[in-house]
Design a protein around this motif. Structure first.
Motif, PDB file in Angstrom:
ATOM      1  N   ALA A  61       0.830  -1.211   0.000  1.00 13.52           N
ATOM      2  CA  ALA A  61       0.000   0.000   0.000  1.00 13.52           C
ATOM      3  C   ALA A  61       0.862   1.258   0.000  1.00 13.52           C
ATOM      4  O   ALA A  61       0.412   2.319  -0.457  1.00 13.52           O
ATOM      5  N   ASP A  62       2.102   1.164   0.494  1.00 11.83           N
ATOM      6  CA  ASP A  62       3.004   2.307   0.480  1.00 11.83           C
ATOM      7  C   ASP A  62       3.488   2.642  -0.925  1.00 11.83           C
ATOM      8  O   ASP A  62       4.061   3.706  -1.150  1.00 11.83           O
ATOM      9  N   GLY A  67      -0.911  10.615  -7.070  1.00 13.18           N
ATOM     10  CA  GLY A  67      -1.687  11.086  -8.208  1.00 13.18           C
ATOM     11  C   GLY A  67      -1.398  12.548  -8.496  1.00 13.18           C
ATOM     12  O   GLY A  67      -0.817  13.258  -7.688  1.00 13.18           O
ATOM     13  N   ALA A  68      -1.822  12.979  -9.667  1.00 10.19           N
ATOM     14  CA  ALA A  68      -1.594  14.367 -10.078  1.00 10.19           C
ATOM     15  C   ALA A  68      -2.784  15.225  -9.678  1.00 10.19           C
ATOM     16  O   ALA A  68      -3.898  14.735  -9.570  1.00 10.19           O
ATOM     17  N   ALA A  80       3.276   6.133 -11.257  1.00  4.80           N
ATOM     18  CA  ALA A  80       3.852   4.796 -11.217  1.00  4.80           C
ATOM     19  C   ALA A  80       3.422   4.067  -9.945  1.00  4.80           C
ATOM     20  O   ALA A  80       3.320   4.658  -8.875  1.00  4.80           O
ATOM     21  N   THR A  81       3.166   2.767 -10.070  1.00  3.84           N
ATOM     22  CA  THR A  81       2.770   1.953  -8.928  1.00  3.84           C
ATOM     23  C   THR A  81       3.646   0.716  -8.846  1.00  3.84           C
ATOM     24  O   THR A  81       4.346   0.369  -9.793  1.00  3.84           O
ATOM     25  N   GLY A  82       3.604   0.042  -7.716  1.00  2.42           N
ATOM     26  CA  GLY A  82       4.255  -1.245  -7.548  1.00  2.42           C
ATOM     27  C   GLY A  82       5.763  -1.187  -7.681  1.00  2.42           C
ATOM     28  O   GLY A  82       6.431  -0.279  -7.177  1.00  2.42           O
ATOM     29  N   LEU A  83       6.315  -2.181  -8.396  1.00  4.37           N
ATOM     30  CA  LEU A  83       7.765  -2.300  -8.536  1.00  4.37           C
ATOM     31  C   LEU A  83       8.366  -1.142  -9.322  1.00  4.37           C
ATOM     32  O   LEU A  83       9.498  -0.737  -9.069  1.00  4.37           O
ATOM     33  N   ILE A  88      11.784   3.757  -9.169  1.00  2.00           N
ATOM     34  CA  ILE A  88      11.930   5.205  -9.334  1.00  2.00           C
ATOM     35  C   ILE A  88      12.371   5.850  -8.025  1.00  2.00           C
ATOM     36  O   ILE A  88      13.272   6.694  -8.007  1.00  2.00           O
ATOM     37  N   LEU A  89      11.758   5.456  -6.907  1.00  2.00           N
ATOM     38  CA  LEU A  89      12.147   6.015  -5.610  1.00  2.00           C
ATOM     39  C   LEU A  89      13.590   5.654  -5.271  1.00  2.00           C
ATOM     40  O   LEU A  89      14.330   6.458  -4.708  1.00  2.00           O
TER      41      LEU A  89
END
Length: 195
Positions: A61-62, A67-68, A80-83, A88-89
Motif C-alpha cells: 500500500a506504500d 496522483g496528479a 507509477a505503482t508497484g515495482l 523510481i524512488l
C-alpha cells in the motif's frame, strides 16, 4: 487582374491558423478543476510533500502514488505503482534496487570460482556471450535453486545462482513445476560435481 493573382498566391502559401487555441479535452479538464488557471509549479510542490522515502516503504500500500492534481498531466513519479514506483524512488536516492549491473565479464568462471548471479526468484536466466566477451552467440542458461551451477556448452564458462530472496521454504509444485527427474547428461557420468 494582377491583384487577384497575388491575393490567391498569398492565400495558398499561408496556412490558416485555428481560432481555438486549446482542445476540447483540456478545456473540460480545466473547467472540472474548478479554476481556469492551474499553476503547475504549485502542483508539483504539493505532490512532493506526500512522497515517501525508500526507507519508509513497508507494505504494498506504500507503493501507491499520490496522483496528479486535477487539470495537470501526471509525471512518472505521480502515476507509477508497484515495482516501477519502488525502482523510481530508489533511483531518486541513488540506489539500484534491482542490481542491474552487467555480470562480471573480465574473467572466465570455473567450477571452483564461478561467476555469481544474484536472484530474488527460484529461477534465473543468464546469457553467456563467451570469454573474451562476444566470442560466440548468446547462449541462455537456466539457473534454479535446485540446480544453481550451470556451464556454458560453447565456452565452458560457469555461472552460479546466489539466492537473495526471502527465506521461505521451496514449494516443489509452485509455478507449475512438476516433480520429475532431469534428463541425464554426459556430465552426470564424468564427474558428479558437474551436476
Amino acid at each position: 487582374m494582377l491583384l487577384q493573382r497575388t491575393v490567391a498566391a498569398i492565400g495558398r502559401r499561408h496556412v490558416a491558423r485555428s481560432t481555438v487555441r486549446r482542445t476540447l479535452s483540456t478545456s473540460i479538464a480545466r473547467r472540472a478543476a474548478g479554476s481556469g488557471n492551474v499553476d503547475p509549479s504549485k502542483a508539483v510542490q504539493s505532490s512532493d510533500t506526500r512522497l515517501k522515502k525508500l526507507e519508509e516503504i513497508r507494505t504494498e500500500a506504500d507503493l501507491l502514488p499520490p496522483g496528479a492534481p486535477p487539470g495537470t498531466v501526471p509525471t512518472d513519479l505521480e502515476q507509477a505503482t508497484g515495482l516501477e514506483r519502488l525502482e523510481i524512488l530508489g533511483k531518486m536516492e541513488g540506489i539500484d534496487v534491482f542490481d542491474m549491473k552487467p555480470l562480471d565479464a573480465s574473467r572466465k568462471g570455473t567450477l571452483d570460482d564461478p561467476i555469481m548471479v544474484k536472484s530474488f526468484g527460484d529461477e534465473q536466466y543468464a546469457g553467456c556471450t563467451g570469454y573474451p566477451a562476444d566470442s560466440h552467440h548468446t547462449v541462455w542458461l537456466a539457473l534454479s535453486r535446485d540446480r544453481p551451477l550451470e556451464r556454458c556448452p560453447e565456452c565452458g564458462n560457469c555461472l552460479r545462482m546466489e539466492y537473495v530472496g526471502p527465506d521461505v521454504p521451496q514449494d516443489p509444485n509452485a509455478n507449475g513445476r512438476r516433480n520429475y527427474d532431469e534428463p541425464k547428461t554426459f556430465a552426470d557420468y564424468v564427474r558428479p560435481e558437474y551436476q
